[in-house]
Design an enzyme around this catalytic site. Sequence first.
Site, PDB file in Angstrom:
ATOM      1  N   SER A 124       0.836  -1.201   0.000  1.00 49.35           N
ATOM      2  CA  SER A 124       0.000   0.000   0.000  1.00 49.35           C
ATOM      3  C   SER A 124       0.864   1.243   0.000  1.00 49.35           C
ATOM      4  CB  SER A 124      -0.931   0.004   1.217  1.00 49.35           C
ATOM      5  OG  SER A 124      -0.203  -0.191   2.399  1.00 49.35           O
ATOM      6  N   HIS A 145      -4.462  -4.681  -4.324  1.00 45.00           N
ATOM      7  CA  HIS A 145      -4.538  -4.056  -3.013  1.00 45.00           C
ATOM      8  C   HIS A 145      -5.867  -4.414  -2.349  1.00 45.00           C
ATOM      9  CE1 HIS A 145      -4.644  -0.361  -0.294  1.00 45.00           C
ATOM     10  NE2 HIS A 145      -3.816  -1.240   0.212  1.00 45.00           N
ATOM     11  N   GLU A 157      -8.160  -3.129  -5.329  1.00 44.38           N
ATOM     12  CA  GLU A 157      -7.613  -2.202  -6.333  1.00 44.38           C
ATOM     13  C   GLU A 157      -6.567  -2.977  -7.130  1.00 44.38           C
ATOM     14  OE1 GLU A 157      -7.695   2.225  -4.411  1.00 44.38           O
ATOM     15  OE2 GLU A 157      -6.344   0.823  -3.437  1.00 44.38           O
ATOM     16  N   ASN A 195      -6.790   4.735  -0.449  1.00 46.93           N
ATOM     17  CA  ASN A 195      -5.941   5.356   0.569  1.00 46.93           C
ATOM     18  C   ASN A 195      -5.647   6.810   0.234  1.00 46.93           C
ATOM     19  OD1 ASN A 195      -5.724   3.218   2.308  1.00 46.93           O
ATOM     20  ND2 ASN A 195      -3.815   2.434   1.442  1.00 46.93           N
TER      21      ASN A 195
HETATM   22  N1  CAA Z   1     -15.678 -13.811   6.709  1.00 48.51           N
HETATM   23  C1  CAA Z   1     -16.778 -13.392   6.066  1.00 48.51           C
HETATM   24  N2  CAA Z   1     -17.585 -12.427   6.495  1.00 48.51           N
HETATM   25  C2  CAA Z   1     -17.286 -11.873   7.670  1.00 48.51           C
HETATM   26  C3  CAA Z   1     -16.166 -12.261   8.418  1.00 48.51           C
HETATM   27  C4  CAA Z   1     -15.339 -13.262   7.889  1.00 48.51           C
HETATM   28  N3  CAA Z   1     -14.264 -13.685   8.511  1.00 48.51           N
HETATM   29  N4  CAA Z   1     -16.101 -11.503   9.513  1.00 48.51           N
HETATM   30  C5  CAA Z   1     -17.141 -10.668   9.464  1.00 48.51           C
HETATM   31  N5  CAA Z   1     -17.866 -10.905   8.356  1.00 48.51           N
HETATM   32  C6  CAA Z   1     -19.048 -10.199   7.909  1.00 48.51           C
HETATM   33  C7  CAA Z   1     -20.177 -10.322   8.893  1.00 48.51           C
HETATM   34  O1  CAA Z   1     -20.914 -11.484   8.677  1.00 48.51           O
HETATM   35  C8  CAA Z   1     -20.988  -9.089   8.593  1.00 48.51           C
HETATM   36  O2  CAA Z   1     -21.717  -9.263   7.396  1.00 48.51           O
HETATM   37  P1  CAA Z   1     -23.149  -8.585   7.193  1.00 48.51           P
HETATM   38  O3  CAA Z   1     -22.902  -7.102   7.215  1.00 48.51           O
HETATM   39  O4  CAA Z   1     -23.611  -9.102   5.853  1.00 48.51           O
HETATM   40  O5  CAA Z   1     -23.968  -9.069   8.350  1.00 48.51           O
HETATM   41  C9  CAA Z   1     -19.903  -8.061   8.293  1.00 48.51           C
HETATM   42  O6  CAA Z   1     -18.757  -8.802   7.863  1.00 48.51           O
HETATM   43  C10 CAA Z   1     -19.544  -7.212   9.491  1.00 48.51           C
HETATM   44  O7  CAA Z   1     -19.100  -8.050  10.544  1.00 48.51           O
HETATM   45  P2  CAA Z   1     -19.474  -7.833  12.078  1.00 48.51           P
HETATM   46  O8  CAA Z   1     -20.946  -7.574  12.200  1.00 48.51           O
HETATM   47  O9  CAA Z   1     -18.915  -8.914  12.886  1.00 48.51           O
HETATM   48  O10 CAA Z   1     -18.645  -6.595  12.471  1.00 48.51           O
HETATM   49  P3  CAA Z   1     -19.041  -5.075  12.449  1.00 48.51           P
HETATM   50  O11 CAA Z   1     -20.411  -4.835  11.971  1.00 48.51           O
HETATM   51  O12 CAA Z   1     -18.609  -4.588  13.753  1.00 48.51           O
HETATM   52  O13 CAA Z   1     -18.059  -4.550  11.317  1.00 48.51           O
HETATM   53  C11 CAA Z   1     -16.020  -4.146  10.171  1.00 48.51           C
HETATM   54  C12 CAA Z   1     -16.663  -4.622  11.471  1.00 48.51           C
HETATM   55  C13 CAA Z   1     -16.204  -5.200   9.094  1.00 48.51           C
HETATM   56  C14 CAA Z   1     -14.543  -3.979  10.471  1.00 48.51           C
HETATM   57  C15 CAA Z   1     -16.707  -2.806   9.740  1.00 48.51           C
HETATM   58  O14 CAA Z   1     -16.731  -1.921  10.816  1.00 48.51           O
HETATM   59  C16 CAA Z   1     -15.982  -2.146   8.591  1.00 48.51           C
HETATM   60  O15 CAA Z   1     -16.105  -2.539   7.450  1.00 48.51           O
HETATM   61  N6  CAA Z   1     -15.214  -1.078   8.913  1.00 48.51           N
HETATM   62  C17 CAA Z   1     -14.425  -0.365   7.916  1.00 48.51           C
HETATM   63  C18 CAA Z   1     -13.130  -1.065   7.731  1.00 48.51           C
HETATM   64  C19 CAA Z   1     -12.298  -0.431   6.637  1.00 48.51           C
HETATM   65  O16 CAA Z   1     -12.453   0.721   6.277  1.00 48.51           O
HETATM   66  N7  CAA Z   1     -11.359  -1.220   6.093  1.00 48.51           N
HETATM   67  C20 CAA Z   1     -10.462  -0.753   5.080  1.00 48.51           C
HETATM   68  C21 CAA Z   1      -9.297  -0.023   5.694  1.00 48.51           C
HETATM   69  S1  CAA Z   1      -8.125   0.568   4.517  1.00 48.51           S
HETATM   70  C22 CAA Z   1      -7.173  -0.767   4.157  1.00 48.51           C
HETATM   71  O17 CAA Z   1      -7.309  -1.841   4.663  1.00 48.51           O
HETATM   72  C23 CAA Z   1      -6.132  -0.574   3.117  1.00 48.51           C
HETATM   73  C24 CAA Z   1      -4.833  -0.025   3.517  1.00 48.51           C
HETATM   74  O18 CAA Z   1      -3.872  -0.175   2.773  1.00 48.51           O
HETATM   75  C25 CAA Z   1      -4.661   0.816   4.718  1.00 48.51           C
END
Ligand code: CAA
Length: 403
Positions: A124, A145, A157, A195
Amino acid sequence: MADSTEGAGRAGVVGLGTMGAGIAEVLARGGWSVTGVEEQPEALARAEGRIQTSTAYAESRGKLAEGEGAVVRQRISYRTGIDALAGCELVVEAVPELPELKRSVFARLDAVLGPDAVLATNTSSLSVTALAASTSDPSRVVGVHFFNPAPVQPLVEVISTVLTSTGTLERVREILAGLGKTTIACADRAGFVVNGLLIGYLNAAATWYERGYGTRAEIDAALVGAGMPMGPLALLDLVGLDVTVNVLQRMYGQFGERRFLPAPLLSSLVEAGLLGRKTGRGFYTYDGSTTTDAPGVVPPPAASRAAELPEALLVPYLNDALTMVGVRYASPATVDTGMSLGCRMPRPFDQLAALGPVRALAVQQQVFAETAEPGYRPARLLEQLAAAADPDLALHALRAAHL
Ligand code: CAA
């Protein structure tokens, strides 16, 4: 996601930290036989534990059929040497963001893999182009990515360099589609699309907190209230503060904007080894599955400016989206797909439409006046939209023009 597909080929993942383990799981869930590589057996054991937890959780949430988790786990083998990847069709490198380390992994992969194999990096913060150029056949090197957590976020990405072949791009897109992922195409530029927008917003939130303008709870709650799936400080802990600082440094190096210098507090947390969830503490403290509001670093209180949130953090982010469109790096639709499928955020152009270009411009002008930071100058497109006879219609037309 194509969880029970059989018969896909053999893939490898080098580096099984948070992202590498997630990518290995995604590939195995898509039916691939996956070989995961780490240097140390302890790291392999940690990755295996992570995948066990994640697949069991996916089963408990109905994302995998009962018993499917075990099938997925059996598709993954764990090895300590890159030689075990001979014969793989695709290898994804996900080792720490250290240029020398990445180059040495690429040199080994270059020697071990057959001529038709695709060599992908999940970097990244490093140049995909520089990595490609260090191999004997840069045409087969591409960036893929993924977003954290990789099994959950539907976006990848796909970063092409000036040296990537069309055949490689087509193959990678086909593989990712088979894994149930949506892809957006990105040229090799610091931050790529997601990002490029997210990280400046996260750094601004850290700065806001560091200056005592709001408590963690106030800042995070304000942004959740605006439709974000989690607050920016909690998201920083999920992404990893080290990862964030690396991306910021690359963005600062490429764009030269002071606002991309990591907030001093972010740098201090990284120096202290408090990298977020993966080390148990960052902005918050994590104890198993519980997040506690343990004191951690609490900046000196200032007059609260929480009432200015979420606009003070969101409008500069929307302004950046317009700048990105203005320089033709991404279309509004690409930006919307990136943020909604990579981070589960509302679509930025929907947020802009809800706020209206006139209000957005007023907030951006205020941020620019307060900071005197050239990077916060209102985007030309924002000024044009706000000056149109019907700003909402002009925004609608801008979105339509790029479809
Ligand atoms: N496999 C499949 N599905 C899963 C799973 C797994 N291991 N773990 C969780 N899920 C699913 C759940 O079933 C749920 O699905 P539904 O919405 O269809 O019900 C969903 O994922 C959310 O899970 P939870 O309800 O347990 O958790 P939550 O509602 O508290 O959400 C989160 C947690 C997924 C982290 C959510 O808050 C989220 O998406 N946050 C944003 C995270 C983000 O922005 N990530 C990108 C960061 S940038 C990056 O990574 C790149 C970089 O280079 C920096």
